[in-house]
Motif scaffolding. Structure first.
Motif, mmCIF file in Angstrom:
data_model
loop_
_atom_site.group_PDB
_atom_site.id
_atom_site.type_symbol
_atom_site.label_atom_id
_atom_site.label_comp_id
_atom_site.label_asym_id
_atom_site.label_seq_id
_atom_site.Cartn_x
_atom_site.Cartn_y
_atom_site.Cartn_z
ATOM 1 N N ASP A 133 -2.818 -3.304 -2.753
ATOM 2 C CA ASP A 133 -3.370 -2.109 -3.390
ATOM 3 C C ASP A 133 -3.044 -2.210 -4.876
ATOM 4 O O ASP A 133 -2.092 -2.890 -5.252
ATOM 5 N N GLU A 191 0.866 -1.192 0.000
ATOM 6 C CA GLU A 191 0.000 0.000 0.000
ATOM 7 C C GLU A 191 0.894 1.231 0.000
ATOM 8 O O GLU A 191 1.699 1.403 0.900
ATOM 9 N N ASP A 192 0.737 2.094 -1.018
ATOM 10 C CA ASP A 192 1.647 3.239 -1.094
ATOM 11 C C ASP A 192 1.212 4.437 -0.250
ATOM 12 O O ASP A 192 2.020 5.301 0.040
ATOM 13 N N GLY A 197 -3.111 0.720 -7.359
ATOM 14 C CA GLY A 197 -2.392 1.884 -7.877
ATOM 15 C C GLY A 197 -1.115 2.101 -7.087
ATOM 16 O O GLY A 197 -1.137 2.675 -6.010
ATOM 17 N N LYS A 207 -12.089 0.620 -1.519
ATOM 18 C CA LYS A 207 -11.825 1.708 -0.570
ATOM 19 C C LYS A 207 -12.919 2.742 -0.750
ATOM 20 O O LYS A 207 -13.360 2.949 -1.880
HETATM 21 CA CA CA Z 1 -2.460 3.405 -4.176
#
Ligand code: CA
Length: 221
Positions: free
Chosen positions: A51, A7-8, A53, A101
């Motif tokens: 995640d 997860e960024d 992206g 999300k």
């Molecule tokens: Ca992301």
């Protein structure tokens, strides 16, 4: 059990790591595809929260690679992309679940439990040895029927022993299973956790449950 979170978003990543760790999962959090690839090469995970992206690529590509290479543990996609097509695509590529999300931590934890339960149903969800009973689903431990409170790390440590009763376990192998990255670990720390675990399980009068094998590691007798 070890869970990898990819997860960024910093705050979300920290939140997930904290939430999962509180449920006694040994949690590694990474922010990029590159770090995720490294993490999976370095150690085995029982489940992944992914995640899509990510700054250096698409989570779906990672998933495709992992499935192709034979990684078959549960993967839950956590993404802002939430059209039916997105979900179908994710599941087709090999995700086991898809949570859009924003999400509630409570629901995420329930889904993780469910995924790991499905996985565990082929294995024994309750481990028992010498009066110690460890339940992988409720993440609880009893000794001769009496509940024992363990921290996340102590639980992970005991789980390694319960999966290998009677076997002499090398220190590096134990560290690899209970720390996020065994490269960072001073193995002296293992002795600290061993003495905490022993203090909780061996009591004053009882016979020892663990044996220190000098120069090698530890054994659950
Ligand atoms: Ca992301």
């Amino acid at each position: 059990m070890k869970v990898l979170v990819v997860e960024d978003q910093r705050r979300l990543g920290q939140f997930l790591k904290k939430g999962l760790s509180e449920q006694s999962y040994t949690t590694t959090w990474v922010q990029t595809c590159a770090e995720a690839r490294d993490a999976l090469c370095e150690t085995h995970y029982d489940g992944i929260i992914l995640d899509l992206g990510l700054p250096d690529g698409d989570g779906l590509e990672l998933l495709r690679e992992w499935r192709k290479s034979g990684f078959n543990e549960p993967v839950l996609i956590l993404s802002a992309r939430d059209t039916v097509q997105d979900r179908v695509k994710g599941l087709d590529i090999g995700a086991d679940d898809y949570l859009p999300k924003p999400f509630s931590l409570e629901e995420l934890l329930a889904r993780i439990r469910s995924l790991l339960r499905r996985k565990a149903s082929s294995k024994e969800p309750v481990l028992e040895h010498r009066g110690v009973r460890l339940d992988l689903l409720t993440r609880s431990v009893t000794q001769n029927g009496v509940p024992v409170e363990l921290t996340t790390r102590e639980f992970a440590l005991l789980e390694v022993f319960m999966n290998n009763p009677g076997r002499v376990l090398p220190r590096t192998l134990i560290c690899e299973k209970i720390w996020e990255s065994h490269y960072d670990v001073d193995t002296n720390l293992l002795d600290v956790y061993m003495s905490k675990l022993r203090a909780k399980l061996e009591g004053d009068a009882g016979k020892p449950l663990f044996k220190t094998v000098r120069g090698v590691g530890y054994q659950f007798l």
